[in-house]
Design a protein around this motif. Structure first.
Motif, PDB file in Angstrom:
ATOM      1  N   UNK A   1      47.590  43.902  36.118  1.00 12.63           N
ATOM      2  CA  UNK A   1      46.674  42.797  36.338  1.00 12.63           C
ATOM      3  C   UNK A   1      46.242  42.808  37.795  1.00 12.63           C
ATOM      4  N   UNK A   2      45.155  42.096  38.118  1.00  8.91           N
ATOM      5  CA  UNK A   2      44.725  42.060  39.523  1.00  8.91           C
ATOM      6  C   UNK A   2      45.632  41.170  40.369  1.00  8.91           C
ATOM      7  N   UNK A   3      45.746  41.532  41.648  1.00 10.59           N
ATOM      8  CA  UNK A   3      46.553  40.765  42.590  1.00 10.59           C
ATOM      9  C   UNK A   3      45.828  40.677  43.926  1.00 10.59           C
ATOM     10  N   UNK A   4      46.311  39.772  44.754  1.00  8.82           N
ATOM     11  CA  UNK A   4      45.875  39.727  46.148  1.00  8.82           C
ATOM     12  C   UNK A   4      46.869  40.543  46.975  1.00  8.82           C
ATOM     13  N   UNK A   5      46.477  40.884  48.190  1.00  8.22           N
ATOM     14  CA  UNK A   5      47.379  41.635  49.069  1.00  8.22           C
ATOM     15  C   UNK A   5      48.653  40.831  49.329  1.00  8.22           C
ATOM     16  N   UNK A   6      48.513  39.545  49.546  1.00  6.72           N
ATOM     17  CA  UNK A   6      49.687  38.720  49.838  1.00  6.72           C
ATOM     18  C   UNK A   6      50.647  38.688  48.662  1.00  6.72           C
ATOM     19  N   UNK A   7      50.136  38.649  47.438  1.00  8.24           N
ATOM     20  CA  UNK A   7      50.992  38.668  46.249  1.00  8.24           C
ATOM     21  C   UNK A   7      51.737  39.990  46.134  1.00  8.24           C
ATOM     22  N   UNK A   8      51.034  41.087  46.402  1.00  7.67           N
ATOM     23  CA  UNK A   8      51.667  42.411  46.335  1.00  7.67           C
ATOM     24  C   UNK A   8      52.775  42.520  47.367  1.00  7.67           C
TER      25      UNK A   8
ATOM     26  N   UNK B   1      54.658  40.296  48.311  1.00  8.56           N
ATOM     27  CA  UNK B   1      55.799  39.485  47.883  1.00  8.56           C
ATOM     28  C   UNK B   1      56.663  40.190  46.841  1.00  8.56           C
ATOM     29  N   UNK B   2      56.030  40.863  45.851  1.00  4.87           N
ATOM     30  CA  UNK B   2      56.824  41.417  44.750  1.00  4.87           C
ATOM     31  C   UNK B   2      57.073  42.926  44.843  1.00  4.87           C
ATOM     32  N   UNK B   3      56.274  43.661  45.612  1.00  4.89           N
ATOM     33  CA  UNK B   3      56.369  45.121  45.611  1.00  4.89           C
ATOM     34  C   UNK B   3      57.456  45.575  46.586  1.00  4.89           C
ATOM     35  N   UNK B   4      58.508  46.168  46.042  1.00  7.39           N
ATOM     36  CA  UNK B   4      59.642  46.553  46.884  1.00  7.39           C
ATOM     37  C   UNK B   4      59.288  47.666  47.872  1.00  7.39           C
ATOM     38  N   UNK B   5      58.374  48.543  47.480  1.00  9.65           N
ATOM     39  CA  UNK B   5      57.976  49.646  48.373  1.00  9.65           C
ATOM     40  C   UNK B   5      56.733  49.278  49.195  1.00  9.65           C
ATOM     41  N   UNK B   6      56.613  48.014  49.547  1.00 11.08           N
ATOM     42  CA  UNK B   6      55.427  47.553  50.278  1.00 11.08           C
ATOM     43  C   UNK B   6      55.240  48.281  51.607  1.00 11.08           C
TER      44      UNK B   6
ATOM     45  N   UNK C   1      29.090  46.323  45.764  1.00 11.38           N
ATOM     46  CA  UNK C   1      30.480  46.068  46.137  1.00 11.38           C
ATOM     47  C   UNK C   1      30.672  44.658  46.692  1.00 11.38           C
ATOM     48  N   UNK C   2      29.707  44.183  47.462  1.00  8.24           N
ATOM     49  CA  UNK C   2      29.799  42.810  47.984  1.00  8.24           C
ATOM     50  C   UNK C   2      29.760  41.794  46.841  1.00  8.24           C
ATOM     51  N   UNK C   3      28.901  42.040  45.864  1.00  2.13           N
ATOM     52  CA  UNK C   3      28.810  41.129  44.719  1.00  2.13           C
ATOM     53  C   UNK C   3      30.113  41.110  43.927  1.00  2.13           C
ATOM     54  N   UNK C   4      30.631  42.311  43.591  1.00  3.57           N
ATOM     55  CA  UNK C   4      31.861  42.376  42.794  1.00  3.57           C
ATOM     56  C   UNK C   4      33.055  41.823  43.574  1.00  3.57           C
ATOM     57  N   UNK C   5      33.090  42.053  44.875  1.00  5.33           N
ATOM     58  CA  UNK C   5      34.196  41.550  45.694  1.00  5.33           C
ATOM     59  C   UNK C   5      34.237  40.028  45.685  1.00  5.33           C
ATOM     60  N   UNK C   6      33.085  39.400  45.862  1.00  6.39           N
ATOM     61  CA  UNK C   6      33.027  37.939  45.876  1.00  6.39           C
ATOM     62  C   UNK C   6      33.405  37.360  44.511  1.00  6.39           C
ATOM     63  N   UNK C   7      33.017  38.057  43.426  1.00  5.31           N
ATOM     64  CA  UNK C   7      33.351  37.574  42.093  1.00  5.31           C
ATOM     65  C   UNK C   7      34.843  37.713  41.795  1.00  5.31           C
ATOM     66  N   UNK C   8      35.449  38.792  42.281  1.00  2.86           N
ATOM     67  CA  UNK C   8      36.829  39.113  41.902  1.00  2.86           C
ATOM     68  C   UNK C   8      37.885  38.543  42.840  1.00  2.86           C
ATOM     69  N   UNK C   9      37.469  37.978  43.958  1.00  4.58           N
ATOM     70  CA  UNK C   9      38.436  37.477  44.937  1.00  4.58           C
ATOM     71  C   UNK C   9      39.335  36.380  44.362  1.00  4.58           C
ATOM     72  N   UNK C  10      38.788  35.530  43.500  1.00  7.18           N
ATOM     73  CA  UNK C  10      39.551  34.390  43.003  1.00  7.18           C
ATOM     74  C   UNK C  10      40.740  34.825  42.147  1.00  7.18           C
ATOM     75  N   UNK C  11      40.499  35.773  41.249  1.00  3.23           N
ATOM     76  CA  UNK C  11      41.572  36.195  40.344  1.00  3.23           C
ATOM     77  C   UNK C  11      42.400  37.338  40.910  1.00  3.23           C
ATOM     78  N   UNK C  12      41.971  37.906  42.033  1.00  2.00           N
ATOM     79  CA  UNK C  12      42.678  39.012  42.658  1.00  2.00           C
ATOM     80  C   UNK C  12      41.790  40.227  42.759  1.00  2.00           C
ATOM     81  N   UNK C  13      41.679  40.782  43.953  1.00  3.21           N
ATOM     82  CA  UNK C  13      40.761  41.900  44.183  1.00  3.21           C
ATOM     83  C   UNK C  13      41.428  43.263  43.996  1.00  3.21           C
TER      84      UNK C  13
END
Length: 321
Positions: A184-191, A193-198, A275-287
């Motif tokens: 699923x999509x995530x934000x950098x901050x979420x990744x 938090x959960x990704x051990x190999x961050x 890319x700017x259009x898709x980025x703005x649309x996808x930011x809410x649910x995770x880019x």
């Protein structure tokens, strides 16, 4: 002594001489003028194309900040023509601190410093090998290294790679790059938090499709998308602090900043606008849909402990020594 009258032949000869002198003078003047104009044009053309070359190269450098994970670009050659030119540069990957040659690219540009439209859609040095969907692998034709594949969480695929077995069978002194596709999509901050190999992340893959494109592309896909054809951003970047620079972590805002900077150059509008259009649309649910990590065999086998992983695709493998 009497002056002899002019004869018609004498007059004709004088006229012919005058015409010859006039023609020669005109030829000399025209030749000198052409030489001067030619020299001026060569100087102006050289200045214009040289300035355009620097702008085109800088724009291309920005493009590589959002494409092709772990790729760096180095020196090459530059040829210019009339109000246009071409430049060829070398590509290489950095896997930890190991350098892997990754072929060459050639770009064409105009007097405005705009790269040719096809420059963003180059035919990459890749070939696909395999008899079935499960066996399909993409390889770089320059060095024979694997090209990583990514999988979109919204799409179905006939086969999805989970390459822990390949990592397990790699030499003990190997250093590798691996593409991780999330479920699923995530934000950098979420990744973070959960990704051990961050701490091993080198690149974030972004969702480059807007909602309409995702709906149109739903259904079965033969295999994953080559990392060479996707977009994202580096996990770290350089930030200037006075006369010094420091390495800082990057996130979605840095990705948008690069897109805006590219937009300001007037290059690749057809790509950047999308890319700017898709980025703005996808930011809410995770880019972010995936990441690239690098490390040793021992480090990468820890991926089996990670959650939210849909696919693991092995890329370049090099010796640690």
């Amino acid at each position: 002594m009497k002056n002899e009258p002019f004869k018609s032949n004498d007059i004709e000869e004088i006229v012919k001489k005058a015409k010859r002198k006039s023609i020669i003078r005109n030829i000399v003047i025209s030749t000198i003028s052409l030489l001067i104009l030619g020299a001026i044009f060569i100087i102006i053309n050289g200045q214009v194309v040289n300035k355009a070359h620097h702008k085109a190269v800088e724009t291309n450098r920005l493009l590589f900040k959002i494409s092709e994970p772990n790729i760096q670009i180095g020196g090459g050659k530059f040829d210019y023509g009339i109000l246009s030119g071409t430049y060829t540069y070398n590509k290489y990957k950095l896997i930890e601190d190991r350098v892997v040659p990754w072929g060459q690219d050639t770009r064409t540009f105009n007097a405005m410093g705009h790269n040719n439209k096809s420059s963003a859609l180059e035919v990459y040095d890749e070939t696909r090998v395999g008899k079935t969907e499960e066996e399909y692998r993409s390889y770089n034709t320059t060095n024979g290294q694997r090209t990583m594949l990514f999988y979109h969480p919204s799409f179905e695929y006939k086969a999805v790679h989970y390459d822990l077995d390949l990592i397990q069978n790699a030499p003990n002194d190997a250093v590798m790059e691996v593409a991780i596709s999330f479920d699923q999509p995530f934000s950098v901050s979420e990744i973070q938090e959960f990704f051990k190999l961050k701490n091993k992340i080198t690149w974030y893959r972004v969702d480059q499709y807007n909602q309409n494109a995702k709906e149109a592309l739903k259904g079965f896909h033969e295999s994953g998308d080559s990392s060479s054809h996707l977009y994202g951003f580096n996990a770290t970047g350089l930030k200037a602090e006075g006369d010094a620079t420091e390495t800082v972590a990057q996130n979605e805002e840095d990705f948008i900043a690069i897109l805006e900077e590219l937009k300001s150059t007037g290059n690749y509008d057809f790509l950047i606008d999308q890319l700017l259009e898709s980025t703005k649309q996808n930011m809410k649910e995770g880019l972010v849909l995936g990441v690239v990590v690098t490390g040793t065999k021992e480090e990468l086998l820890k991926l089996k402990e990670e959650k939210h992983i849909r696919a693991i695709s092995l890329g370049a493998v090099v010796s640690e020594y």
